[in-house]
Motif scaffolding. Sequence first.
Motif, PDB file in Angstrom:
ATOM      1  N   GLY A  15     -32.902  -9.974 -39.490  1.00  0.00           N
ATOM      2  CA  GLY A  15     -32.996 -11.565 -39.289  1.00  0.00           C
ATOM      3  C   GLY A  15     -34.726 -11.595 -38.862  1.00  0.00           C
ATOM      4  N   ARG A  16     -35.363 -10.751 -38.889  1.00  0.00           N
ATOM      5  CA  ARG A  16     -36.987 -10.810 -38.545  1.00  0.00           C
ATOM      6  C   ARG A  16     -37.597  -9.704 -39.377  1.00  0.00           C
ATOM      7  N   PRO A  17     -39.007  -9.618 -39.583  1.00  0.00           N
ATOM      8  CA  PRO A  17     -39.791  -8.762 -40.050  1.00  0.00           C
ATOM      9  C   PRO A  17     -39.489  -7.543 -39.499  1.00  0.00           C
ATOM     10  N   LEU A  18     -39.348  -6.285 -40.012  1.00  0.00           N
ATOM     11  CA  LEU A  18     -39.293  -5.010 -39.616  1.00  0.00           C
ATOM     12  C   LEU A  18     -40.710  -4.385 -39.062  1.00  0.00           C
ATOM     13  N   ALA A  19     -40.697  -3.455 -38.343  1.00  0.00           N
ATOM     14  CA  ALA A  19     -41.974  -2.819 -37.887  1.00  0.00           C
ATOM     15  C   ALA A  19     -42.465  -2.263 -38.914  1.00  0.00           C
ATOM     16  N   GLY A  20     -43.981  -2.338 -39.322  1.00  0.00           N
ATOM     17  CA  GLY A  20     -44.739  -1.939 -40.231  1.00  0.00           C
ATOM     18  C   GLY A  20     -44.983  -2.840 -41.518  1.00  0.00           C
ATOM     19  N   TYR A  21     -43.835  -3.777 -41.531  1.00  0.00           N
ATOM     20  CA  TYR A  21     -44.060  -4.983 -42.586  1.00  0.00           C
ATOM     21  C   TYR A  21     -45.219  -5.857 -42.333  1.00  0.00           C
ATOM     22  N   ARG A  29     -41.198   2.104 -47.353  1.00  0.00           N
ATOM     23  CA  ARG A  29     -40.816   1.674 -46.180  1.00  0.00           C
ATOM     24  C   ARG A  29     -41.228   2.517 -44.969  1.00  0.00           C
ATOM     25  N   PRO A  30     -42.113   2.194 -44.059  1.00  0.00           N
ATOM     26  CA  PRO A  30     -42.873   2.898 -43.167  1.00  0.00           C
ATOM     27  C   PRO A  30     -41.659   3.368 -42.339  1.00  0.00           C
ATOM     28  N   ALA A  31     -41.837   4.806 -41.857  1.00  0.00           N
ATOM     29  CA  ALA A  31     -40.835   5.459 -41.143  1.00  0.00           C
ATOM     30  C   ALA A  31     -40.465   4.453 -39.601  1.00  0.00           C
ATOM     31  N   ARG A  32     -41.387   3.745 -39.109  1.00  0.00           N
ATOM     32  CA  ARG A  32     -41.098   3.120 -37.979  1.00  0.00           C
ATOM     33  C   ARG A  32     -40.147   1.697 -38.367  1.00  0.00           C
ATOM     34  N   TYR A  78     -24.363   3.290 -45.312  1.00  0.00           N
ATOM     35  CA  TYR A  78     -25.098   2.178 -45.769  1.00  0.00           C
ATOM     36  C   TYR A  78     -26.379   2.084 -45.332  1.00  0.00           C
ATOM     37  N   ILE A  79     -26.752   2.805 -44.195  1.00  0.00           N
ATOM     38  CA  ILE A  79     -28.190   2.927 -43.818  1.00  0.00           C
ATOM     39  C   ILE A  79     -28.479   4.252 -43.347  1.00  0.00           C
ATOM     40  N   ALA A  80     -29.635   4.830 -43.639  1.00  0.00           N
ATOM     41  CA  ALA A  80     -29.888   6.193 -43.306  1.00  0.00           C
ATOM     42  C   ALA A  80     -31.133   6.177 -42.145  1.00  0.00           C
ATOM     43  N   GLU A  81     -30.871   7.345 -41.248  1.00  0.00           N
ATOM     44  CA  GLU A  81     -31.912   7.666 -40.369  1.00  0.00           C
ATOM     45  C   GLU A  81     -33.157   8.277 -40.930  1.00  0.00           C
ATOM     46  N   HIS A  82     -33.169   8.818 -42.187  1.00  0.00           N
ATOM     47  CA  HIS A  82     -34.305   8.803 -42.765  1.00  0.00           C
ATOM     48  C   HIS A  82     -34.085   8.676 -44.209  1.00  0.00           C
ATOM     49  N   SER A  83     -34.977   7.770 -44.493  1.00  0.00           N
ATOM     50  CA  SER A  83     -34.713   7.168 -45.918  1.00  0.00           C
ATOM     51  C   SER A  83     -35.859   7.530 -46.905  1.00  0.00           C
ATOM     52  N   GLY A  84     -35.417   7.666 -48.332  1.00  0.00           N
ATOM     53  CA  GLY A  84     -36.260   7.913 -49.543  1.00  0.00           C
ATOM     54  C   GLY A  84     -37.262   6.852 -49.532  1.00  0.00           C
ATOM     55  N   HIS A  85     -37.248   5.651 -48.863  1.00  0.00           N
ATOM     56  CA  HIS A  85     -38.306   4.743 -49.130  1.00  0.00           C
ATOM     57  C   HIS A  85     -39.343   5.109 -48.526  1.00  0.00           C
ATOM     58  N   SER A  86     -39.281   5.898 -47.409  1.00  0.00           N
ATOM     59  CA  SER A  86     -40.613   6.375 -46.803  1.00  0.00           C
ATOM     60  C   SER A  86     -41.488   7.145 -47.441  1.00  0.00           C
ATOM     61  N   THR A  87     -40.941   7.929 -48.434  1.00  0.00           N
ATOM     62  CA  THR A  87     -41.528   8.818 -49.586  1.00  0.00           C
ATOM     63  C   THR A  87     -42.101   8.259 -50.356  1.00  0.00           C
ATOM     64  N   GLY A  88     -41.974   6.762 -50.662  1.00  0.00           N
ATOM     65  CA  GLY A  88     -42.595   6.094 -51.893  1.00  0.00           C
ATOM     66  C   GLY A  88     -41.789   6.290 -53.072  1.00  0.00           C
ATOM     67  N   ALA A  89     -40.700   6.876 -53.354  1.00  0.00           N
ATOM     68  CA  ALA A  89     -39.959   7.332 -54.579  1.00  0.00           C
ATOM     69  C   ALA A  89     -38.753   6.343 -54.490  1.00  0.00           C
ATOM     70  N   TYR A 110     -43.867   8.949 -44.828  1.00  0.00           N
ATOM     71  CA  TYR A 110     -45.030   8.252 -44.396  1.00  0.00           C
ATOM     72  C   TYR A 110     -44.807   7.254 -43.516  1.00  0.00           C
ATOM     73  N   ASP A 111     -45.926   6.984 -42.547  1.00  0.00           N
ATOM     74  CA  ASP A 111     -45.511   6.004 -41.547  1.00  0.00           C
ATOM     75  C   ASP A 111     -46.502   4.623 -41.623  1.00  0.00           C
ATOM     76  N   PHE A 112     -47.579   4.950 -42.450  1.00  0.00           N
ATOM     77  CA  PHE A 112     -48.688   3.788 -42.539  1.00  0.00           C
ATOM     78  C   PHE A 112     -48.057   2.309 -42.728  1.00  0.00           C
ATOM     79  N   PRO A 113     -48.395   1.540 -42.172  1.00  0.00           N
ATOM     80  CA  PRO A 113     -48.171   0.116 -42.133  1.00  0.00           C
ATOM     81  C   PRO A 113     -48.342  -0.658 -43.640  1.00  0.00           C
ATOM     82  N   ILE A 114     -47.652  -1.224 -43.898  1.00  0.00           N
ATOM     83  CA  ILE A 114     -47.860  -1.996 -45.244  1.00  0.00           C
ATOM     84  C   ILE A 114     -48.864  -3.099 -44.923  1.00  0.00           C
ATOM     85  N   GLU A 115     -50.261  -3.133 -45.348  1.00  0.00           N
ATOM     86  CA  GLU A 115     -51.031  -4.466 -45.118  1.00  0.00           C
ATOM     87  C   GLU A 115     -51.226  -4.991 -46.453  1.00  0.00           C
TER      88      GLU A 115
END
Length: 255
Positions: A56-62, A98-101, A136-147, A246-251
């Motif tokens: 219901g809100r922007p996630l950290a790093g977005y 998706r940033p790790a944060r 349905y949700i993972a503590e470590h996401s493949g999204h954070s690798t960019g793949a 990775y954990d860099f923010p999406i700018e």
Amino acid sequence: MEGLALVKVIVIALAVVAFASPATGQSLPGGFVYLRDIDPTILEDIRYAGSNNFVGRPLAGYEAADCVVKRDVGLALARAQRELAPQHLSLKMLDCYRPARAVHDMVIWAQNGRETPAERRYNPAFRKKDLFRLGYIAEHSGHSTGAAVDLTLVDLKADNSAAFDPGRAYADCTAPTSARAPEASVDMGTGYDCSDVKAHTAARLITSDQRRWRNVLVSAMAKQGFVNYSKEWWHFSLPGAGGPAYDFPIEARFR
């Protein structure tokens, strides 16, 4: 005349500088790219950059609603887009890198002990504290690798003008498309990020048209080497394209 000529020279010089010096794009690490730089025709609706998501809100790093992926992933998506174009279809990206944060932000959300009606729309059959255990949700996401990417299809001939209204009480994500939150895309049988068996790619409790759309998406992505996650019709990953998280923010792509 000399003064006028000088003015013309200055104007031309300024125009050349303006043309040669566009807004500076943000530099990205590790072979990441902005998808728009590879294929600007692919639609983007990055849901975690706004309020239209299960938190219901922007996630950290977005910090911007831009799709960032590994270059190989972007090139494969562009090939899929070209294959779909003759059918008047377009990919629409819902989440990319998706940033790790942000992943940690999801963990904190799932454990906060609160569950609002708006949140329940996304997991009508489960409690949010169980979403990790159920896969349905993972503590470590493949999204954070960019793949890994989340995406859907848009029928470019249809009316896609329906917009999400944050003040409206929509039905849950398994409801008919006329009652649930609008996706401005084809009807896949559930909304995006729906934690429910009906969202499983091979779910039986969907119509023939909904199954056909899922098959079109899976086929187009598989042709380019993507693998679907069986519990989420929208989630695909490209084997071999990832690496470390990775954990860099999406700018914003341009500043």
